[in-house]
Design a protein around this motif. Structure first.
Motif, mmCIF file in Angstrom:
data_model
loop_
_atom_site.group_PDB
_atom_site.id
_atom_site.type_symbol
_atom_site.label_atom_id
_atom_site.label_comp_id
_atom_site.label_asym_id
_atom_site.label_seq_id
_atom_site.Cartn_x
_atom_site.Cartn_y
_atom_site.Cartn_z
ATOM 1 N N GLY A 35 106.237 62.141 39.719
ATOM 2 C CA GLY A 35 106.368 63.335 40.536
ATOM 3 C C GLY A 35 105.673 63.234 41.876
ATOM 4 O O GLY A 35 105.449 64.238 42.548
ATOM 5 N N ARG A 36 105.339 62.027 42.296
ATOM 6 C CA ARG A 36 104.597 61.807 43.540
ATOM 7 C C ARG A 36 105.568 61.287 44.599
ATOM 8 O O ARG A 36 105.516 60.125 44.984
ATOM 9 C CB ARG A 36 103.450 60.840 43.285
ATOM 10 N N THR A 37 106.446 62.165 45.069
ATOM 11 C CA THR A 37 107.508 61.744 45.977
ATOM 12 C C THR A 37 107.153 61.910 47.450
ATOM 13 O O THR A 37 107.924 61.499 48.309
ATOM 14 C CB THR A 37 108.802 62.513 45.670
ATOM 15 N N GLY A 38 106.003 62.497 47.750
ATOM 16 C CA GLY A 38 105.630 62.744 49.136
ATOM 17 C C GLY A 38 105.357 61.480 49.931
ATOM 18 O O GLY A 38 105.555 61.456 51.143
ATOM 19 N N GLY A 137 98.406 63.127 51.312
ATOM 20 C CA GLY A 137 98.779 64.360 50.631
ATOM 21 C C GLY A 137 98.453 64.351 49.151
ATOM 22 O O GLY A 137 97.753 63.476 48.648
ATOM 23 N N ASP A 138 98.978 65.340 48.468
ATOM 24 C CA ASP A 138 98.783 65.541 47.031
ATOM 25 C C ASP A 138 97.294 65.581 46.712
ATOM 26 O O ASP A 138 96.543 66.290 47.367
ATOM 27 C CB ASP A 138 99.517 64.478 46.210
ATOM 28 N N PRO A 168 101.791 63.807 55.689
ATOM 29 C CA PRO A 168 100.354 63.879 55.992
ATOM 30 C C PRO A 168 99.706 62.499 55.875
ATOM 31 O O PRO A 168 99.727 61.875 54.815
ATOM 32 C CB PRO A 168 99.818 64.827 54.918
ATOM 33 N N GLY A 169 99.149 62.027 56.961
ATOM 34 C CA GLY A 169 98.527 60.713 56.981
ATOM 35 C C GLY A 169 97.019 60.797 57.061
ATOM 36 O O GLY A 169 96.460 61.800 57.536
ATOM 37 N N GLN A 170 96.377 59.759 56.593
ATOM 38 C CA GLN A 170 94.918 59.636 56.682
ATOM 39 C C GLN A 170 94.585 58.263 57.230
ATOM 40 O O GLN A 170 95.050 57.257 56.697
ATOM 41 C CB GLN A 170 94.287 59.803 55.309
#
Length: 177
Positions: A35-38, A137-138, A168-170
Motif C-alpha cells: 500500500g506504499r504507492t506514493g 511521505g507516509d 514529497p521529497g527529503q
C-alpha cells in the motif's frame, strides 16, 4: 547456519539498463503490495517511457554500480550530479541519484553497502559531502533508513508532476571524514 554471503560491487554500463529496470519493477511491486504507492506508483518502470529513458541515461552516464550476490545483480546505485528538484549544494559533492535493491534479498545490508561504496567514491575524489534525496511521505521509513546509514535530513521539498499528486521529497546529507 547458512554460509556468509558476500556482496561485491562492480561498475555498470549501458548493457545493464534492463537490470536497473528489473530492480525498479521489483521494488515498485513490493511497495505497492504494501500500500506504499506514493514513492514510485504502481506501474512497472519497464513499461514507462520516461523511466526507460531515465534508466538509459543512468546506465550510460558512468555512475552506475551494481551490487552482486555471486553473478546475480541484487542492487543498483547511480551517483552523479544532483537533479533540478533539490536545493543546490554549497560545496563540491557526490550525489546519489538512485539506490534500489532486490527485496528478495532484504536483510543482507545491500543498500547500506552501496551507500558505503558511494561514500568511498566521494572520498577517493577528494569530496567531503555525499547527498541523496528520497521519498519523504507516509511514515518516513525511507528517511529513517538513510539516517541509519549516517545521513542527516536537511531540506524538505515538493516535486509537482503533471496529472499526478505532488511528490514529497527529503534531502539528506552525509559529511565524510
Amino acid at each position: 547456519m547458512p554460509p556468509q554471503q558476500t556482496i561485491a560491487i562492480r561498475p555498470g554500463g549501458p548493457e545493464d539498463a534492463a537490470t536497473v529496470l528489473r530492480l525498479l519493477d521489483g521494488a515498485t511491486a513490493w511497495l505497492a503490495a504494501r500500500g506504499r504507492t506514493g514513492q514510485w506508483g504502481t506501474e512497472p518502470a519497464s513499461t514507462d517511457p520516461r523511466r526507460i529513458a531515465q534508466a538509459d541515461d543512468w546506465t550510460a552516464g558512468g555512475g552506475l554500480y551494481l551490487a552482486m550476490l555471486g553473478d546475480h545483480p541484487v542492487g543498483a546505485l547511480v551517483v552523479g550530479d544532483a537533479g533540478d528538484d533539490v536545493p543546490p549544494a554549497t560545496e563540491p559533492e557526490l550525489y546519489v541519484r538512485l539506490l534500489v535493491t532486490d527485496r528478495k534479498h532484504a536483510g543482507l545490508g545491500i543498500g547500506a553497502r552501496l551507500l558505503e561504496h558511494a561514500a568511498d567514491l566521494a572520498r577517493s575524489r577528494g569530496l567531503g559531502l555525499l547527498r541523496v534525496d528520497c521519498y519523504g511521505g507516509d511514515d518516513r521509513a525511507l528517511v529513517r533508513f538513510y539516517e541509519g546509514c549516517g545521513f542527516t535530513a536537511t531540506d524538505s521539498f515538493t516535486v509537482t508532476r503533471p496529472g499526478r499528486d505532488p511528490w514529497p521529497g527529503q534531502l539528506l546529507v552525509r559529511r565524510l571524514g
